[in-house]
Design a protein around this motif. Structure first.
Motif, short mmCIF file in Angstrom:
data_model
loop_
_atom_site.label_atom_id
_atom_site.label_comp_id
_atom_site.label_asym_id
_atom_site.label_seq_id
_atom_site.Cartn_x
_atom_site.Cartn_y
_atom_site.Cartn_z
N GLU A 61 0.88 -1.17 0.20
CA GLU A 61 0.00 -0.15 0.02
C GLU A 61 0.85 1.16 0.16
O GLU A 61 0.65 2.19 -0.71
N ASP A 62 1.79 1.32 0.82
CA ASP A 62 2.54 2.40 0.71
C ASP A 62 3.53 2.44 -0.40
O ASP A 62 3.64 3.60 -0.99
N ALA A 63 4.09 1.34 -0.94
CA ALA A 63 4.60 1.51 -2.34
C ALA A 63 3.76 1.96 -3.51
O ALA A 63 3.94 2.88 -4.17
N ARG A 64 2.34 1.67 -3.31
CA ARG A 64 1.62 2.15 -4.43
C ARG A 64 1.25 3.81 -4.01
O ARG A 64 1.21 4.65 -4.89
N SER A 65 1.37 4.30 -3.03
CA SER A 65 1.22 5.86 -2.51
C SER A 65 2.31 6.36 -3.24
O SER A 65 2.54 7.60 -3.53
N HIS A 66 3.75 5.84 -3.53
CA HIS A 66 4.86 6.53 -4.06
C HIS A 66 4.81 6.00 -5.52
O HIS A 66 5.80 6.69 -6.16
N SER A 77 0.95 -5.05 -6.60
CA SER A 77 -0.44 -5.75 -5.86
C SER A 77 0.06 -6.22 -4.64
O SER A 77 1.26 -6.47 -4.43
N ASP A 78 -0.93 -6.68 -3.74
CA ASP A 78 -0.44 -7.22 -2.37
C ASP A 78 0.28 -8.55 -2.76
O ASP A 78 0.99 -8.90 -1.93
N GLU A 79 -0.35 -9.35 -3.71
CA GLU A 79 0.12 -10.58 -3.98
C GLU A 79 1.66 -10.55 -4.28
O GLU A 79 2.49 -11.12 -3.88
N GLU A 80 1.92 -9.47 -5.29
CA GLU A 80 3.58 -9.37 -5.60
C GLU A 80 4.18 -9.01 -4.67
O GLU A 80 5.54 -9.27 -4.42
N GLY A 81 3.77 -7.91 -3.69
CA GLY A 81 4.22 -7.49 -2.59
C GLY A 81 4.57 -8.47 -1.64
O GLY A 81 5.80 -8.48 -1.21
N ASN A 82 3.89 -9.53 -1.53
CA ASN A 82 4.06 -10.61 -0.46
C ASN A 82 5.29 -11.40 -0.84
O ASN A 82 6.07 -11.79 -0.13
N LEU A 119 13.30 -4.44 6.58
CA LEU A 119 12.42 -3.11 6.27
C LEU A 119 13.38 -2.17 5.67
O LEU A 119 12.87 -1.44 4.53
N ALA A 120 14.57 -2.07 6.07
CA ALA A 120 15.33 -0.80 5.35
C ALA A 120 15.84 -1.41 4.05
O ALA A 120 15.55 -0.25 3.10
N LYS A 121 15.87 -2.45 3.45
CA LYS A 121 15.98 -2.79 2.35
C LYS A 121 14.78 -2.51 1.31
O LYS A 121 15.01 -2.25 0.23
N ILE A 122 13.97 -3.14 1.98
CA ILE A 122 12.52 -3.00 1.25
C ILE A 122 12.20 -1.30 1.13
O ILE A 122 11.62 -1.12 -0.03
N GLY A 123 12.61 -0.49 1.84
CA GLY A 123 12.49 0.80 1.88
C GLY A 123 13.50 1.36 0.56
O GLY A 123 13.02 2.27 -0.18
N ASP A 137 13.77 9.37 5.96
CA ASP A 137 14.97 8.47 6.42
C ASP A 137 14.59 7.35 7.56
O ASP A 137 15.51 6.48 7.64
N ASN A 138 13.73 7.66 8.18
CA ASN A 138 13.09 6.69 9.05
C ASN A 138 11.86 5.86 8.84
O ASN A 138 11.16 5.44 9.36
N TRP A 139 11.77 5.75 7.34
CA TRP A 139 10.88 4.95 6.70
C TRP A 139 10.73 3.70 7.34
O TRP A 139 9.54 2.96 7.76
N ASP A 140 11.65 2.85 7.89
CA ASP A 140 11.72 1.63 8.37
C ASP A 140 10.87 1.48 9.67
O ASP A 140 10.21 0.71 10.06
#
Length: 224
Positions: A23-28, A33-38, A46-50, A63-66
């Motif tokens: 959801e956050d990725a879509r906002s950017h 999709s949620d399935e692809e994100g999973n 989390l840091a690498k996902i950000g 900077d503190n997204w994680d």
């Protein structure tokens, strides 16, 4: 000793966490999709996902997204975390019937695991001093450090430890740590071709498998 991963092994709902990230990725601007994100985000740091989201979208994340995402996940898990079917009985059987020490080694933060275990009641079995966070200790899987740390805390040789995992990163961490590993995953889904990797499809199968392993070891020692 038995070392357990958390998400997907003891507590379900990782798809809820990755859905938040999607959801956050879509906002950017990332049309994921949620399935692809999973598939992409499951079991990751989390840091690498950000960093992945920022690279994919060209947006600059906080900077503190994680930490922001971590707080959102903890809040959600206090309300929505659910035990993986059979987890309570399996843990009680390992501790009380087979009498093996247990620890948890997860990429989740301690705060996240506290939320998950308290909301599911697993905190009655899993004591705080036996729960280790790869995130908080800066020992994320697939590095073996979090499992080696758990073995050191118990004073047990890694060769005498067995890990129950559901992710490829976790399996790799166990392999690098020199520990035996059981994969909890539907048998129709692919798995790494690690020699000696054992597989179960449901937690109900874990304790019977442990008993078989222990019996085989005793028989081997008798013959040896």
């Amino acid at each position: 000793m038995i070392l357990f991963d958390c998400d997907g092994v003891l507590v379900g709902g990782e798809h809820l966490s990755t859905a938040l990230m999607s959801e956050d990725a879509r906002s950017h601007g990332w049309n994921i999709s949620d399935e692809e994100g999973n598939k992409l985000f499951g079991g990751g740091e989390l840091a690498k996902i950000g960093e992945m989201i920022a690279e994919k979208t060209g947006d600059k994340l906080p900077d503190n997204w994680d930490m922001i995402m971590q707080d959102r996940i903890v809040e959600m898990m206090r309300k929505k975390a659910k035990e993986v079917p059979g987890a309570t009985k399996m843990l009680r059987d390992v501790v009380n019937e087979i009498r093996l020490p247990i620890r948890v080694g997860s990429n989740s933060s301690e705060a996240e695991m506290e939320a998950k275990f308290s909301s599911t009641g697993l905190d009655k079995i899993l004591k705080e001093e036996r729960i280790h966070s790869g995130r908080d200790l800066n020992m994320p899987k697939p590095r073996p450090d979090i499992y080696l740390y758990g073995a050191k805390q118990e004073g047990i040789d890694p060769a005498h430890c067995l890990v129950l995992e559901d992710s490829d990163a976790g399996i790799e961490a166990a392999r690098r740590a020199g520990m035996a590993c059981v994969l909890l995953r539907d048998l129709d889904k692919p798995a790494p071709s690690w020699p000696g990797l054992l597989r179960i499809a449901h937690l109900d199968e874990f304790v019977p498998l442990l008993k078989t392993i222990i019996a085989a070891q005793k028989e081997h020692h008798k013959k040896g």
